[in-house]
Scaffold this motif. Sequence first.
Motif, PDB file in Angstrom:
ATOM      1  N   ALA A  64       0.846  -1.198   0.000  1.00  0.00           N
ATOM      2  CA  ALA A  64       0.000   0.000   0.000  1.00  0.00           C
ATOM      3  C   ALA A  64       0.877   1.242   0.000  1.00  0.00           C
ATOM      4  N   VAL A  65       0.499   2.228  -0.807  1.00  0.00           N
ATOM      5  CA  VAL A  65       1.292   3.458  -0.921  1.00  0.00           C
ATOM      6  C   VAL A  65       0.472   4.616  -0.360  1.00  0.00           C
ATOM      7  N   THR A  66       1.084   5.375   0.541  1.00  0.00           N
ATOM      8  CA  THR A  66       0.385   6.502   1.174  1.00  0.00           C
ATOM      9  C   THR A  66       1.218   7.760   1.009  1.00  0.00           C
ATOM     10  N   LEU A  67       0.549   8.800   0.571  1.00  0.00           N
ATOM     11  CA  LEU A  67       1.193  10.102   0.393  1.00  0.00           C
ATOM     12  C   LEU A  67       0.713  11.047   1.493  1.00  0.00           C
ATOM     13  N   ALA A  68       1.647  11.698   2.161  1.00  0.00           N
ATOM     14  CA  ALA A  68       1.295  12.736   3.141  1.00  0.00           C
ATOM     15  C   ALA A  68       1.943  14.037   2.687  1.00  0.00           C
ATOM     16  N   GLY A  82      10.817   4.464 -14.277  1.00  0.00           N
ATOM     17  CA  GLY A  82      11.754   4.893 -15.317  1.00  0.00           C
ATOM     18  C   GLY A  82      11.511   6.377 -15.583  1.00  0.00           C
ATOM     19  N   GLN A  83      11.126   6.706 -16.788  1.00  0.00           N
ATOM     20  CA  GLN A  83      10.805   8.093 -17.113  1.00  0.00           C
ATOM     21  C   GLN A  83       9.297   8.275 -17.311  1.00  0.00           C
ATOM     22  N   THR A  84       8.538   7.250 -17.030  1.00  0.00           N
ATOM     23  CA  THR A  84       7.116   7.295 -17.353  1.00  0.00           C
ATOM     24  C   THR A  84       6.251   7.556 -16.113  1.00  0.00           C
ATOM     25  N   PRO A  85       5.558   8.684 -16.117  1.00  0.00           N
ATOM     26  CA  PRO A  85       4.644   8.920 -14.987  1.00  0.00           C
ATOM     27  C   PRO A  85       3.317   8.170 -15.175  1.00  0.00           C
ATOM     28  N   ILE A  86       2.886   7.530 -14.075  1.00  0.00           N
ATOM     29  CA  ILE A  86       1.603   6.803 -14.097  1.00  0.00           C
ATOM     30  C   ILE A  86       0.684   7.484 -13.076  1.00  0.00           C
ATOM     31  N   SER A  87      -0.458   7.920 -13.534  1.00  0.00           N
ATOM     32  CA  SER A  87      -1.354   8.654 -12.631  1.00  0.00           C
ATOM     33  C   SER A  87      -1.779   7.779 -11.460  1.00  0.00           C
ATOM     34  N   ALA A  88      -1.701   8.375 -10.268  1.00  0.00           N
ATOM     35  CA  ALA A  88      -2.174   7.686  -9.057  1.00  0.00           C
ATOM     36  C   ALA A  88      -3.403   8.401  -8.497  1.00  0.00           C
ATOM     37  N   GLY A  89      -4.063   9.226  -9.328  1.00  0.00           N
ATOM     38  CA  GLY A  89      -5.322   9.865  -8.907  1.00  0.00           C
ATOM     39  C   GLY A  89      -5.128  11.280  -8.380  1.00  0.00           C
ATOM     40  N   THR A  90      -6.254  11.957  -8.274  1.00  0.00           N
ATOM     41  CA  THR A  90      -6.226  13.330  -7.756  1.00  0.00           C
ATOM     42  C   THR A  90      -6.605  13.326  -6.275  1.00  0.00           C
ATOM     43  N   PHE A  91      -6.210  14.372  -5.581  1.00  0.00           N
ATOM     44  CA  PHE A  91      -6.545  14.472  -4.157  1.00  0.00           C
ATOM     45  C   PHE A  91      -6.661  15.962  -3.770  1.00  0.00           C
ATOM     46  N   VAL A  95      -6.365  19.036  -0.668  1.00  0.00           N
ATOM     47  CA  VAL A  95      -5.700  19.387   0.602  1.00  0.00           C
ATOM     48  C   VAL A  95      -6.688  20.179   1.454  1.00  0.00           C
ATOM     49  N   ASP A  96      -6.464  20.135   2.760  1.00  0.00           N
ATOM     50  CA  ASP A  96      -7.355  20.911   3.630  1.00  0.00           C
ATOM     51  C   ASP A  96      -6.907  22.376   3.624  1.00  0.00           C
ATOM     52  N   PRO A  97      -7.648  23.257   4.256  1.00  0.00           N
ATOM     53  CA  PRO A  97      -7.306  24.694   4.196  1.00  0.00           C
ATOM     54  C   PRO A  97      -5.901  24.997   4.696  1.00  0.00           C
ATOM     55  N   SER A  98      -5.357  24.108   5.548  1.00  0.00           N
ATOM     56  CA  SER A  98      -3.998  24.375   6.036  1.00  0.00           C
ATOM     57  C   SER A  98      -2.947  23.770   5.120  1.00  0.00           C
ATOM     58  N   GLY A  99      -3.371  23.172   4.008  1.00  0.00           N
ATOM     59  CA  GLY A  99      -2.404  22.653   3.043  1.00  0.00           C
ATOM     60  C   GLY A  99      -1.983  21.229   3.315  1.00  0.00           C
ATOM     61  N   ARG A 100      -2.762  20.510   4.093  1.00  0.00           N
ATOM     62  CA  ARG A 100      -2.393  19.137   4.441  1.00  0.00           C
ATOM     63  C   ARG A 100      -3.270  18.133   3.686  1.00  0.00           C
ATOM     64  N   ALA A 101      -2.710  16.954   3.487  1.00  0.00           N
ATOM     65  CA  ALA A 101      -3.484  15.846   2.924  1.00  0.00           C
ATOM     66  C   ALA A 101      -2.799  14.539   3.279  1.00  0.00           C
ATOM     67  N   LEU A 102      -3.595  13.538   3.500  1.00  0.00           N
ATOM     68  CA  LEU A 102      -3.084  12.182   3.684  1.00  0.00           C
ATOM     69  C   LEU A 102      -3.860  11.331   2.679  1.00  0.00           C
ATOM     70  N   TYR A 103      -3.161  10.895   1.662  1.00  0.00           N
ATOM     71  CA  TYR A 103      -3.830  10.278   0.518  1.00  0.00           C
ATOM     72  C   TYR A 103      -3.298   8.870   0.314  1.00  0.00           C
ATOM     73  N   THR A 104      -4.201   7.901   0.415  1.00  0.00           N
ATOM     74  CA  THR A 104      -3.805   6.504   0.197  1.00  0.00           C
ATOM     75  C   THR A 104      -4.157   6.129  -1.241  1.00  0.00           C
ATOM     76  N   ILE A 105      -3.189   5.651  -1.935  1.00  0.00           N
ATOM     77  CA  ILE A 105      -3.387   5.343  -3.352  1.00  0.00           C
ATOM     78  C   ILE A 105      -4.054   3.976  -3.478  1.00  0.00           C
ATOM     79  N   ALA A 106      -5.238   4.020  -4.070  1.00  0.00           N
ATOM     80  CA  ALA A 106      -5.990   2.778  -4.213  1.00  0.00           C
ATOM     81  C   ALA A 106      -5.396   1.972  -5.377  1.00  0.00           C
ATOM     82  N   ASN A 107      -5.211   0.701  -5.146  1.00  0.00           N
ATOM     83  CA  ASN A 107      -4.732  -0.214  -6.188  1.00  0.00           C
ATOM     84  C   ASN A 107      -3.484   0.298  -6.913  1.00  0.00           C
TER      85      ASN A 107
END
Lengths: 202, 221
Positions: free
Chosen positions: B142-146, B166-175, B177-189
């Motif tokens: 599981a990959v989690t972005l904070a 490599g050099q290829t970006p693969i989209s992990a979805g949009t997310f 942030v809260d008003p203070s600029g924070r987010a905790l985003y778990t990448i599904a699949n």
Amino acid sequence: MTETKSPLTDLTAGHLSDEQLMSRVVARDPDAFELLYDRHAAVILGVVVRIVGDRAVGEEVLQETYWRLWNQADTYDAAKGPLRPWLYSIARRLALDVLRRQSVRPQAARDESEARRFDLTPAPDDSVPEAAERAIDVARMRQALGDLSAEQQRVLELAYFGGLTRQEIARTTNTPLGTVHTRARLGLQNLRARLGAPSDEL
Amino acid sequence: MDRNDRIEDELFPFYALDALTDDERAEVDAYVVANPAARARLSALLADVAVLAELSAPLAPAPEVKTRLMARVAADMPPAPALQTEVDQLRSFNTILLDELAVRDETLAYLAQPGAVTFALSDPSGERPTAAGTVTTAADGAVTLAVMNLPPPESGQTYQAWLIVGQTPISAGTFAVDPSGRALYTIANPPAGAFDAFGVSLEPAGGSQQPTEIVLLGAEA
């Protein structure tokens, strides 16, 4: 925003009238409230105990009287008259309510001798100068009351301390209603004339 | 207004003595409302009657009566306005701190997972020096972005996460942030297999096929 008022000090307190203190109580000033308690609680307790005939009950009535003064301060209208009659009226009505609930008549107002009824012992915690000053005033008032006829005094007593209506006084004293009116009117007129000054200056 | 002899001679004294019926009292009240001179005469009578009370023997109340009464008054006092403001501010600040603590606890829980691998993200352009992020890959994949201090995007924009192989970006979805600029985003699949780097970009709402403006970038050391 509520006006901020500085705490009352002993220096300023003596110069404020009851009505000025009351305006501060309306603004929720506990110091002004306490001063009004110190000024009038002993007289009020004297009146109340005279009506209900019991000191413990009288102290409960006294506390309730001042609680109403605190809670219903904004209902006092200085344009209608000085504070003291208003305050005494609250105490007197509460005392008479207690009396009616107990179904006991105010014997103190009817059976005691004049000397006992107008006993002028100062409150024990009065300071000496205040007690002396008050004793002079009260002696003057007692003299004025003593100059009234017994019938006039009795009508005033039955109405004020007995809580009787003018019709009840007429029946109780077996006196025509018109005579009761006359005695009350003349009694108050004579009282004022003998005091020789507006009573709110006493 | 003319003087009403019946009211003044018969009722006034008993009004002052508080010995009228309710109807009689109302009659007097109505009379003096429109008659200031009569009102003054009645006021004088009220003061006269106060003398009767003062002829009674005064009795000093027990000190406890005053103590109880003043305690009752003190309990009835509203908090001083300045103090109330300070209390409100502290309560508000406390709520903010508790929210922040909850976010950090959640982040720490991911970071502290056994076998987890974490690396940091930063703004490669240097335009957002306080913006930062971490990417944690748990033992189960599981990959989690904070992220923190990412300014909330303008209307019509969103943040998008990218796994870079490599050099290829693969989209992990949009997310968001809260008003203070924070987010905790778990990448599904997340896609199977390792990725070489991780990026965050600012995109039009709905996301893009390719990153437009990278705002955070990082890779495992």
